[in-house]
Design a protein around this motif. Structure first.
Motif, PDB file in Angstrom:
ATOM      1  N   GLU A 140       0.829  -1.196   0.000  1.00  0.00           N
ATOM      2  CA  GLU A 140       0.000   0.000   0.000  1.00  0.00           C
ATOM      3  C   GLU A 140       0.870   1.256   0.000  1.00  0.00           C
ATOM      4  O   GLU A 140       0.501   2.273  -0.590  1.00  0.00           O
ATOM      5  N   PHE A 143       1.897   1.615  -3.685  1.00  0.00           N
ATOM      6  CA  PHE A 143       0.734   2.011  -4.481  1.00  0.00           C
ATOM      7  C   PHE A 143       0.390   3.477  -4.220  1.00  0.00           C
ATOM      8  O   PHE A 143       0.176   4.272  -5.140  1.00  0.00           O
ATOM      9  N   THR A 285      -2.901   1.512 -10.914  1.00  0.00           N
ATOM     10  CA  THR A 285      -2.296   1.563  -9.578  1.00  0.00           C
ATOM     11  C   THR A 285      -3.340   1.910  -8.528  1.00  0.00           C
ATOM     12  O   THR A 285      -3.374   1.320  -7.442  1.00  0.00           O
ATOM     13  N   SER A 289      -4.548  -0.507  -5.484  1.00  0.00           N
ATOM     14  CA  SER A 289      -4.511   0.011  -4.117  1.00  0.00           C
ATOM     15  C   SER A 289      -5.849  -0.203  -3.432  1.00  0.00           C
ATOM     16  O   SER A 289      -5.909  -0.632  -2.273  1.00  0.00           O
TER      17      SER A 289
END
Length: 458
Positions: A140, A143, A285, A289
């Motif tokens: 995370e 991302f 992306t 995420s």
């Protein structure tokens, strides 16, 4: 933690869904995003106050229970509804983002079946979440970093272009400055009402920042982490959202075909080569995420529900790395089924899920605000020293936030495009109320004790 908070805010809705608001409200969509952004800032401040004072696994699920601790039935119902609505929201996000991710990958892999691409995405991110919470955090972080970097670059280049400081060698067309704000029918070409309807539509785009208060319970210093992260998202959310939307409206005419892909069109107007390729990668992306966050948030909320008997105890099993494996897998199973339904019956079952989960998100925010209102007064009486972060102008801004969310729900009833999502969201709420009644009548009596545990995952 800061990047998780920011990553939760900056989703695919900003890059793609914002076109709906702009086409409806024109350049005045800036005000729509500003109004909704201010509401989210208030919610995040409330969560920051509660999370620092009472860090707990399950976050606002436990806060809802504690807020109504003086009424055993009210405490059990508030927690049950909050927890299951939040879980429902995120498992639908898992399904929706899996389908969206497969469609984006098809841009580069047109010969691969979309169901295979979607299956690959959900399997990879499920494995990531199963390894450890550190794996989720690292994925995370990267991302979110890509999304934040993309927005910052866009803000920089867009500002240069609008101010006439960007070379126009690629397109040969000079910047029009702020002409597009008023040059196509005025700043609010369709009147005042679309500004407010746009604010309703934009609400779901901001949802996700609250994950930071759930993740905080798994950090070494939860109070410090959540305080820093919530303050960060508060100071940056309006900058990223409102700032980028302002530039899009200045660069791309609101009534042009290009507004269907706002950021791609803006990059193309500036003269960025391969704008479609670049934006597809950025949106992918954002989708990954959201998928990653959905698996994390749904599993942790489901795990919290098991602690109070609101979900099967079998889901409490943790791996050696402290990961709630079964809770994660349950969320993915729902995702697999939803992905299948998106291809088998996209106009019925899957559409029901998509239309209902946004309204459910508003209900969750409303319960968070009511919980903060009650808990703040309780903490001021019993443990004022724990209020290291305080909601501004309490209780007035809390009342403003509650009124704003009730206003959104009421407004949905008068907006043709929002009536079905409202109805389906209410149906989902009714189903959960019935489920609570069944669980209370025939299951093991719910744990009615206030949430005081701070033990977290390993």
């Amino acid at each position: 933690m800061t990047m998780i908070a920011l990553g939760g805010v900056i989703g695919a809705g900003l890059f793609v869904g914002s076109s709906v608001v702009i086409k409806s409200a024109g350049p005045a969509a800036i005000i729509s995003f500003l109004l909704t952004g201010l509401l989210v800032v208030l919610i995040m401040r409330m969560l920051g106050e509660m999370a620092v004072a009472m860090p707990a696994v399950g976050s606002f699920y436990e806060y809802a229970r504690s807020a109504f601790a003086d009424s055993p039935m009210g405490s059990a119902m508030a927690g049950f509804l909050t927890g299951w609505m939040y879980w429902y929201f995120w498992v639908i996000v898992v399904a929706v983002e899996t389908v969206a991710g497969a469609q984006l990958l098809s841009f580069w892999l047109p010969n691969v079946p979309q169901w295979m691409l979607g299956l690959g995405l959900i399997i990879v991110l499920t494995l990531t979440n199963l390894v450890s919470v550190k794996s989720f955090g690292e994925f995370e972080f990267w991302f979110a970093s890509i999304k934040v970097a993309a927005i910052l670059v866009f803000l920089f280049l867009g500002s240069l272009y609008v101010l006439g400081l960007w070379p126009t060698l690629s397109t040969g067309v000079p910047s029009l400055g702020f002409f597009n704000f008023t040059g196509h029918g005025g700043f609010a070409p369709n009147g005042i009402l679309p500004i407010f309807t746009g604010a309703v539509a934009a609400t779901a785009f901001y949802f996700g920042a609250e994950i930071v208060t759930i993740a905080a319970a798994e950090t070494a210093e939860p109070e410090k982490a959540v305080a820093k992260a919530t303050n960060s998202v508060i100071t940056r959310v309006l900058f990223f959202y409102v700032g980028s939307i302002t530039l899009v409206c200045a660069i791309v005419p609101w009534n042009s075909v290009g507004i269907n892909t706002p950021y791609v069109s803006a990059l193309a107007a500036i003269g960025i080569p391969g704008a479609a390729q670049v934006m597809n990668a950025i949106v992918l992306t954002a989708v990954l995420s959201a998928l990653n966050s959905g698996l994390y948030a749904s599993s942790r909320m489901l795990f919290a529900l098991t602690k109070r008997g609101d979900a099967p105890k079998a889901l409490t099993k943790l791996s050696k790395n402290g990961v709630p494996v079964r809770a994660i897998l349950v969320g993915t199973v729902f995702g697999y089924v939803s992905v299948i339904m998106s291809y088998i019956s996209p106009d019925k079952v899957f559409q029901f899920l998509v239309d209902s989960y946004g309204t459910v998100a508003i209900f969750v925010y409303l319960l968070i605000a009511v919980s903060q209102l009650r808990l703040r007064r309780k903490l001021e009486r019993e443990a004022p020293e724990r209020l290291r972060i305080r909601m501004w102008c309490f209780p007035y801004l809390t009342y403003v936030a509650i009124a704003g969310m009730l206003g959104i729900v009421i407004a949905m009833a008068f907006i043709p495009d929002q009536r079905q999502p409202l109805m389906l969201g209410v149906v989902s709420l009714i189903v959960l109320v019935i489920a609570f009644g069944v669980r209370y009548a025939y299951g093991k009596p719910p744990s009615l004790a206030a949430a005081t545990e701070t033990k977290v995952f390993g």
